[in-house]
Write a protein that holds these residues in place. Structure first.
Motif, PDB file in Angstrom:
ATOM      1  N   UNK A 199      52.168  54.247  28.519  1.00 10.70           N
ATOM      2  CA  UNK A 199      50.867  54.289  29.252  1.00 10.70           C
ATOM      3  C   UNK A 199      50.302  52.952  30.029  1.00 10.70           C
ATOM      4  N   UNK A 200      50.625  51.906  29.122  1.00  5.92           N
ATOM      5  CA  UNK A 200      50.246  50.726  29.533  1.00  5.92           C
ATOM      6  C   UNK A 200      51.286  50.302  30.833  1.00  5.92           C
ATOM      7  N   UNK A 201      52.528  50.805  30.493  1.00  8.12           N
ATOM      8  CA  UNK A 201      53.210  50.406  31.926  1.00  8.12           C
ATOM      9  C   UNK A 201      52.910  51.169  33.085  1.00  8.12           C
ATOM     10  N   UNK A 202      52.791  52.471  32.806  1.00  8.72           N
ATOM     11  CA  UNK A 202      52.319  53.280  33.874  1.00  8.72           C
ATOM     12  C   UNK A 202      50.991  52.744  34.500  1.00  8.72           C
ATOM     13  N   UNK A 203      50.163  52.456  33.945  1.00  5.29           N
ATOM     14  CA  UNK A 203      48.720  51.790  34.450  1.00  5.29           C
ATOM     15  C   UNK A 203      49.182  50.422  35.177  1.00  5.29           C
ATOM     16  N   UNK A 204      49.839  49.598  34.572  1.00  5.60           N
ATOM     17  CA  UNK A 204      50.508  48.446  35.394  1.00  5.60           C
ATOM     18  C   UNK A 204      51.153  48.651  36.589  1.00  5.60           C
ATOM     19  N   UNK A 205      52.104  49.579  36.595  1.00  3.12           N
ATOM     20  CA  UNK A 205      52.584  49.924  37.752  1.00  3.12           C
ATOM     21  C   UNK A 205      51.713  50.502  38.814  1.00  3.12           C
ATOM     22  N   UNK A 206      51.001  51.301  38.310  1.00  9.69           N
ATOM     23  CA  UNK A 206      49.901  52.047  39.360  1.00  9.69           C
ATOM     24  C   UNK A 206      48.971  50.638  39.892  1.00  9.69           C
ATOM     25  N   UNK A 207      48.521  49.951  39.063  1.00  5.53           N
ATOM     26  CA  UNK A 207      47.526  48.988  39.673  1.00  5.53           C
ATOM     27  C   UNK A 207      48.404  47.740  40.739  1.00  5.53           C
ATOM     28  N   UNK A 208      49.873  47.728  40.067  1.00 10.05           N
ATOM     29  CA  UNK A 208      50.587  46.827  41.280  1.00 10.05           C
ATOM     30  C   UNK A 208      50.908  47.637  42.470  1.00 10.05           C
ATOM     31  N   UNK A 209      50.897  48.740  42.251  1.00  6.83           N
ATOM     32  CA  UNK A 209      51.352  49.553  43.688  1.00  6.83           C
ATOM     33  C   UNK A 209      50.002  49.448  44.423  1.00  6.83           C
ATOM     34  N   UNK A 210      49.053  49.692  43.772  1.00  6.09           N
ATOM     35  CA  UNK A 210      47.761  49.684  44.660  1.00  6.09           C
ATOM     36  C   UNK A 210      47.444  48.368  45.232  1.00  6.09           C
ATOM     37  N   UNK A 211      47.790  47.466  44.515  1.00  5.36           N
ATOM     38  CA  UNK A 211      47.535  45.771  44.963  1.00  5.36           C
ATOM     39  C   UNK A 211      48.659  45.679  46.358  1.00  5.36           C
ATOM     40  N   UNK A 212      49.670  46.030  46.081  1.00  5.64           N
ATOM     41  CA  UNK A 212      50.566  45.987  47.260  1.00  5.64           C
ATOM     42  C   UNK A 212      50.239  46.864  48.418  1.00  5.64           C
ATOM     43  N   UNK A 213      49.641  47.985  47.845  1.00  9.86           N
ATOM     44  CA  UNK A 213      49.140  48.979  48.970  1.00  9.86           C
ATOM     45  C   UNK A 213      47.971  48.026  49.929  1.00  9.86           C
ATOM     46  N   UNK A 214      47.091  47.652  49.119  1.00 10.23           N
ATOM     47  CA  UNK A 214      45.994  46.999  49.892  1.00 10.23           C
ATOM     48  C   UNK A 214      46.273  45.623  50.585  1.00 10.23           C
ATOM     49  N   UNK A 215      47.357  45.072  50.053  1.00  4.77           N
ATOM     50  CA  UNK A 215      47.961  43.820  50.830  1.00  4.77           C
ATOM     51  C   UNK A 215      48.507  44.151  52.174  1.00  4.77           C
ATOM     52  N   UNK A 216      49.301  45.370  51.988  1.00  7.97           N
ATOM     53  CA  UNK A 216      49.987  45.936  53.378  1.00  7.97           C
ATOM     54  C   UNK A 216      48.982  46.254  54.210  1.00  7.97           C
ATOM     55  N   UNK A 217      47.962  47.017  53.645  1.00  4.73           N
ATOM     56  CA  UNK A 217      46.867  47.380  54.716  1.00  4.73           C
ATOM     57  C   UNK A 217      46.113  46.294  55.242  1.00  4.73           C
ATOM     58  N   UNK A 218      46.086  45.144  54.551  1.00  7.34           N
ATOM     59  CA  UNK A 218      45.301  43.867  55.079  1.00  7.34           C
ATOM     60  C   UNK A 218      46.269  43.191  56.193  1.00  7.34           C
ATOM     61  N   UNK A 219      47.646  43.178  55.701  1.00  9.60           N
ATOM     62  CA  UNK A 219      48.548  42.783  56.791  1.00  9.60           C
ATOM     63  C   UNK A 219      48.543  43.586  58.253  1.00  9.60           C
ATOM     64  N   UNK A 220      48.350  44.861  57.904  1.00  7.72           N
ATOM     65  CA  UNK A 220      48.558  45.572  58.924  1.00  7.72           C
ATOM     66  C   UNK A 220      47.093  45.534  59.966  1.00  7.72           C
TER      67      UNK A 220
END
Length: 316
Positions: A206-227
């Motif tokens: 569950x911890x790995x799942x939560x960390x992966x979800x937060x990493x994906x969310x961070x990458x998504x926000x970074x991509x949105x900012x770049x876009x």
């Protein structure tokens, strides 16, 4: 001195009366009842204290103890329902409530109670398995008390308690039970350990799942900012603002040079660009700063000369 017949008869009569009185007076101690028999037949019971009976006609039959008494049940072997042989002993408490019934309804009261108790111990405990026998001693005592008291009630007694003192299985059976208990405890320990490991793995997953979800969310926000940044630059270029593209190119160019220069395995850095291009890009950044803040750019203040607008590298 001459004694007449009357002088002899009177003392003899007095002595006989005294003997008659003493023979008819009975003192019963506290906690006892005595039965009275007339010509061999029971007539009544004498309670504690001073009592009178007819001498030479009535006589004392049985002297019954009315207090609660204890009877030790000797050790005997009992075969359980699962064919285990155990040695059992106990103790019984009883009290005489009716002296006449206890004296005339049964011969050998204590022996009768003892044999009745031993017989029912074998009957009750023989109908149970060994594990049930060792764990339900209170139920066994209650059942024995009910059966023995019901059987002894016609004798004028009350069985107040029947207790099993010791239950001793054979030595080899005790060793087997000890090994069984140890195996059961080891099984429980292994189950608890497995459950703990499972819970830890679940929490870790569950911890790995939560960390992966937060990493994906961070990458998504970074991509949105770049876009979003790319969209703003594109809109500025479409509106005819060349300084925006100069700023965007200079920023990416500077970041690339910084990554190349910070590499640990790089000893010599070759720049496949002209130095004037980088300087021109820096001048473009200064022009943007001047436009934003309404003053002279740091480059102009340093060099004291105005430079022409920047163009993309390689077209100067």
């Amino acid at each position: 001195m001459n004694f007449t017949g009357l002088d002899i008869i009177i003392p003899v009569l007095v002595v006989l009366v005294l003997l008659f009185l003493f023979a008819g007076i009975k003192t019963v101690p506290q906690g006892s009842n005595w039965t009275v028999e007339r010509f061999g037949r029971y007539t009544r019971s004498l309670s504690p204290g001073l009592n009178l009976i007819l001498p030479f006609i009535d006589r004392i039959g049985a002297k019954m103890n009315m207090m609660e008494q204890v009877l030790d049940v000797p050790t005997q072997e009992v075969i359980t329902r699962d064919n285990a042989i155990v040695a059992v002993d106990g103790v019984a408490f009883y009290q005489v409530l009716n002296a006449a019934q206890a004296a005339y309804q049964v011969a050998g009261l204590e022996n009768a109670i003892l044999n009745l108790t031993m017989t029912n111990i074998r009957s009750v405990m023989g109908s149970m398995d060994l594990d049930e026998l060792l764990s339900n001693r209170d139920a066994i005592n209650e059942r024995l008390l009910r059966i023995v008291d019901e059987a002894a009630s016609p004798w004028g007694i009350k069985v107040t308690r029947v207790e099993i003192k010791d239950i001793n299985p054979p030595a080899n059976l005790v060793d087997s039970m000890a090994r069984q208990m140890m195996a059961e405890r080891n099984k429980r320990a292994q189950i608890l350990e497995a459950e703990g490991l499972k819970q830890a793995q679940v929490l870790e997953a569950e911890g790995r799942k939560e960390a992966a979800f937060r990493d994906a969310e961070a990458r998504e926000r970074a991509a949105e900012a770049e876009a979003r940044a790319t969209q703003v630059v594109s809109e500025a270029i479409a509106a005819g603002d060349v300084q925006a593209i100069n700023y965007f190119v200079a920023q990416k160019y500077t970041e690339a040079l910084a990554r190349i220069g910070s590499a640990t395995n790089s000893k010599v850095v070759l720049l496949p660009v002209e130095a004037s291009a980088l300087i021109g890009s820096l001048g473009g950044i200064g022009a943007i700063a001047k436009e934003v803040f309404g003053g002279e750019s740091p480059t102009q203040n340093t060099r004291g000369a105005n430079r022409p607008p920047l163009v993309p590298p390689g077209q100067g």
